[in-house]
Design an enzyme around this catalytic site. Structure first.
Site, PDB file in Angstrom:
ATOM      1  N   ALA A   1       3.980   1.567  -0.885  1.00  0.00           N
ATOM      2  CA  ALA A   1       4.739   1.652  -2.127  1.00  0.00           C
ATOM      3  C   ALA A   1       3.882   2.223  -3.254  1.00  0.00           C
ATOM      4  CB  ALA A   1       5.277   0.277  -2.510  1.00  0.00           C
ATOM      5  N   ALA A   2       2.617   1.793  -3.315  1.00  0.00           N
ATOM      6  CA  ALA A   2       1.720   2.312  -4.349  1.00  0.00           C
ATOM      7  C   ALA A   2       1.467   3.794  -4.163  1.00  0.00           C
ATOM      8  CB  ALA A   2       0.405   1.531  -4.332  1.00  0.00           C
ATOM      9  N   LYS A   3       1.295   4.235  -2.906  1.00  0.00           N
ATOM     10  CA  LYS A   3       1.059   5.655  -2.650  1.00  0.00           C
ATOM     11  C   LYS A   3       2.316   6.482  -2.910  1.00  0.00           C
ATOM     12  CE  LYS A   3      -3.306   5.646  -1.405  1.00  0.00           C
ATOM     13  NZ  LYS A   3      -4.342   6.242  -2.293  1.00  0.00           N
TER      14      LYS A   3
ATOM     15  N   TYR B   1       0.840  -1.208   0.000  1.00  0.00           N
ATOM     16  CA  TYR B   1       0.000   0.000   0.000  1.00  0.00           C
ATOM     17  C   TYR B   1       0.872   1.253   0.000  1.00  0.00           C
ATOM     18  CZ  TYR B   1      -3.171   3.602   1.722  1.00  0.00           C
ATOM     19  OH  TYR B   1      -3.887   4.766   1.877  1.00  0.00           O
TER      20      TYR B   1
END
Length: 239
Positions: A145-147, A143
């Site tokens: 890393a995606a943000k 999560y």
């Protein structure tokens, strides 16, 4: 004429509060969500347009775009969330891969795909605002890393849209109460620990994020672009 506003993930929590703020200002608001019943309920509650659209699916986004007008003033990428761990698979690595891919799809690609689909309609003086997370700074696994990737992509987007007079920013939210983000994974101990990290010793509210979005879409923020705005009560500080 009223501003046209598209908010993905606008049926609950932060997205719903953002939709309510723009609707109160008289904007022509469209919200999206994955489930028909929640889209219909939220749209009726706010008096806005509602479209069922899973923003991880390109064909659904294309269908959404076909329903919009020729111009768009504000795009808010609020779709996202914390996926559940995937079950099954031949190897534990299958579960890891599935969870990371779900985080990537929900928290990065929803914004990338939607923005790409509508960006030519965004008017000069318009804006793209994406909802990020303090998890990008805090070792938040897939999560976070995606943000973090969302913020990196936003810098590219700002440079691409800037010559047209369109701004692009990320709001990095800290712990915000009254959302569906944690589901049943929130308890009193975790709540207290997250509040203790803040300087003002309280959680944020969806309305506070909505007001920050509204400011970034205002004439007073026309020279604010390519930024990650941290709204977290001091739980993460920048300098």
């Amino acid at each position: 004429m009223p501003r046209t506003v598209l908010i993905t993930g606008g049926t609950s929590g932060i997205g719903l509060a953002i939709a309510a703020r723009f609707a109160a200002d008289g904007a022509d608001v469209t919200i999206t969500g994955r489930r028909e019943e929640t889209v219909e309920r939220a749209a009726k509650e706010l008096g806005v347009h509602g479209v069922v659209c899973d923003a991880t699916e390109p064909r659904r986004i294309e269908a959404l775009t076909a329903r919009l007008g020729d111009t768009l003033d504000v795009l808010v990428n609020a779709a996202g969330g914390l996926p559940r761990a995937a079950a099954g698979g031949d190897s534990p690595l299958d579960e890891v891969r599935a969870l990371w891919e779900a985080n990537w799809a929900q928290n990065l690609m929803t914004a990338v795909l939607t923005t790409t689909a509508v960006q030519e309609r965004i008017t000069p003086g318009g804006t793209v605002i994406s909802i990020g997370s303090i998890g990008a700074e805090r070792g938040g696994g897939g999560y976070g890393a995606a943000k973090a990737a969302l913020a990196a992509w936003n810098a590219f987007l700002s440079a691409e849209l800037g010559p047209r007079g369109v701004t692009a920013n990320v709001i990095s939210a800290g712990y915000v109460e009254n959302t569906n983000f944690f589901g049943d994974r929130m308890n009193r101990e975790r709540h207290d620990a997250l509040v203790a990290e803040t300087h003002n010793k309280r959680p944020g509210t969806p309305q506070e994020i909505a007001e920050t979005v509204f400011f970034l879409a205002s004439p007073g923020a026309r020279h604010v672009t390519g930024q990650t705005i941290h709204v977290n009560g001091g739980a993460f500080t920048t300098r």
